[in-house]
Scaffold this motif. Sequence first.
Motif, PDB file in Angstrom:
ATOM      1  N   TYR A   6     -41.843 -23.408   3.902  1.00 38.07           N
ATOM      2  CA  TYR A   6     -42.273 -22.011   3.931  1.00 38.07           C
ATOM      3  C   TYR A   6     -41.610 -21.186   2.836  1.00 38.07           C
ATOM      4  CZ  TYR A   6     -44.244 -23.000   8.515  1.00 38.07           C
ATOM      5  OH  TYR A   6     -44.990 -23.542   9.541  1.00 38.07           O
ATOM      6  N   PRO A  52     -56.746 -24.896   6.391  1.00 35.19           N
ATOM      7  CA  PRO A  52     -56.131 -23.568   6.386  1.00 35.19           C
ATOM      8  C   PRO A  52     -56.796 -22.630   7.389  1.00 35.19           C
ATOM      9  CG  PRO A  52     -57.585 -23.790   4.507  1.00 35.19           C
ATOM     10  CD  PRO A  52     -57.569 -25.138   5.187  1.00 35.19           C
ATOM     11  N   ALA A  54     -57.352 -19.732  10.151  1.00 36.13           N
ATOM     12  CA  ALA A  54     -56.844 -18.361  10.141  1.00 36.13           C
ATOM     13  C   ALA A  54     -55.547 -18.253  10.933  1.00 36.13           C
ATOM     14  CB  ALA A  54     -57.896 -17.419  10.702  1.00 36.13           C
ATOM     15  N   ASN A  56     -53.262 -20.506  11.284  1.00 36.67           N
ATOM     16  CA  ASN A  56     -52.163 -21.077  10.506  1.00 36.67           C
ATOM     17  C   ASN A  56     -51.689 -20.110   9.426  1.00 36.67           C
ATOM     18  OD1 ASN A  56     -52.422 -23.364  12.041  1.00 36.67           O
ATOM     19  ND2 ASN A  56     -53.417 -24.576  10.459  1.00 36.67           N
ATOM     20  N   LEU A  57     -52.649 -19.449   8.780  1.00 38.40           N
ATOM     21  CA  LEU A  57     -52.297 -18.470   7.753  1.00 38.40           C
ATOM     22  C   LEU A  57     -51.541 -17.295   8.364  1.00 38.40           C
ATOM     23  CD1 LEU A  57     -52.416 -17.465   4.865  1.00 38.40           C
ATOM     24  CD2 LEU A  57     -54.708 -16.559   5.322  1.00 38.40           C
ATOM     25  N   TYR A  60     -48.030 -18.397   9.046  1.00 36.31           N
ATOM     26  CA  TYR A  60     -47.289 -18.469   7.781  1.00 36.31           C
ATOM     27  C   TYR A  60     -46.821 -17.074   7.357  1.00 36.31           C
ATOM     28  CZ  TYR A  60     -47.025 -18.422   2.640  1.00 36.31           C
ATOM     29  OH  TYR A  60     -46.653 -18.204   1.346  1.00 36.31           O
ATOM     30  N   ARG A  61     -47.708 -16.103   7.416  1.00 36.79           N
ATOM     31  CA  ARG A  61     -47.346 -14.747   6.997  1.00 36.79           C
ATOM     32  C   ARG A  61     -46.298 -14.144   7.916  1.00 36.79           C
ATOM     33  NH1 ARG A  61     -53.468 -12.551   5.554  1.00 36.79           N
ATOM     34  NH2 ARG A  61     -53.580 -13.467   3.447  1.00 36.79           N
ATOM     35  N   ARG A  77     -46.165 -21.218  -1.619  1.00 39.75           N
ATOM     36  CA  ARG A  77     -47.578 -20.998  -1.326  1.00 39.75           C
ATOM     37  C   ARG A  77     -47.940 -21.553   0.046  1.00 39.75           C
ATOM     38  NH1 ARG A  77     -47.838 -25.564  -4.674  1.00 39.75           N
ATOM     39  NH2 ARG A  77     -49.020 -27.299  -3.761  1.00 39.75           N
ATOM     40  N   PHE A  78     -48.930 -20.951   0.654  1.00 38.50           N
ATOM     41  CA  PHE A  78     -49.375 -21.387   1.976  1.00 38.50           C
ATOM     42  C   PHE A  78     -49.829 -22.840   1.930  1.00 38.50           C
ATOM     43  CE2 PHE A  78     -53.119 -21.833   4.846  1.00 38.50           C
ATOM     44  CZ  PHE A  78     -52.402 -21.869   6.039  1.00 38.50           C
ATOM     45  N   TYR A 199     -44.914 -12.668  -3.070  1.00 46.49           N
ATOM     46  CA  TYR A 199     -45.806 -13.800  -3.271  1.00 46.49           C
ATOM     47  C   TYR A 199     -46.244 -13.953  -4.740  1.00 46.49           C
ATOM     48  CZ  TYR A 199     -46.452 -13.544   1.817  1.00 46.49           C
ATOM     49  OH  TYR A 199     -46.257 -13.517   3.174  1.00 46.49           O
TER      50      TYR A 199
END
Length: 202
Positions: A6, A52, A54, A56-57, A60-61, A77-78, A199
Amino acid sequence: MAVYVYSIVGEDHPVRLDAVRGPGAPPLGRLRTIKTGALCAIVGDAPLDPRPAARNLAAYREVQQHLLAGGTVLPLRFGFRAADDAEVRVVLERDCETYARKLRSVAGCAEYRLEVAQDEVAAGLEHAPHRALATGVVEAFRPFTRERNPLEATGDRILSVAFLVPYDQEELFLATELSLAHQMGDDVRFRLEGPMPPYDFV
């Protein structure tokens, strides 16, 4: 087992992970650290489904925002994956100077993304007046930013840009955005997102 990587942080980051989870059902969402020298990588077992999604994203955020609240963070990066913990350790040791330099470059800062749109613009920066307006907006923020990174402007946007803003300049940066939006009137729309991890400056 493959792992998501991460972020990378420095040894002075508190790295409190109890209140945040990565993607995947338990125990996959559990995060842990891998330390080598002055660097620490935040990792978690990669979910079996690598798509990927939604959710999971979003996870991550959430991890990145949580880490940013504790100090300087270098977000990867994701979906960045490594074969296992050993590979992460090898990369940290091999590229320690590069990562340390990048951490120093974003220390004490957060990223803000600004989009400016104008009703009559069909696509991007087609005309000189729009380019002049976009340039003027960016220049107005210059005294309160450490770096800027142009992003792709699409549709009716005349400007899309990421700013690296020192924490001690955030108040002036935000006041400038409000002032510009008021001066431009209803035909020009400002959309500001942040603060967020850097980012676009990694």
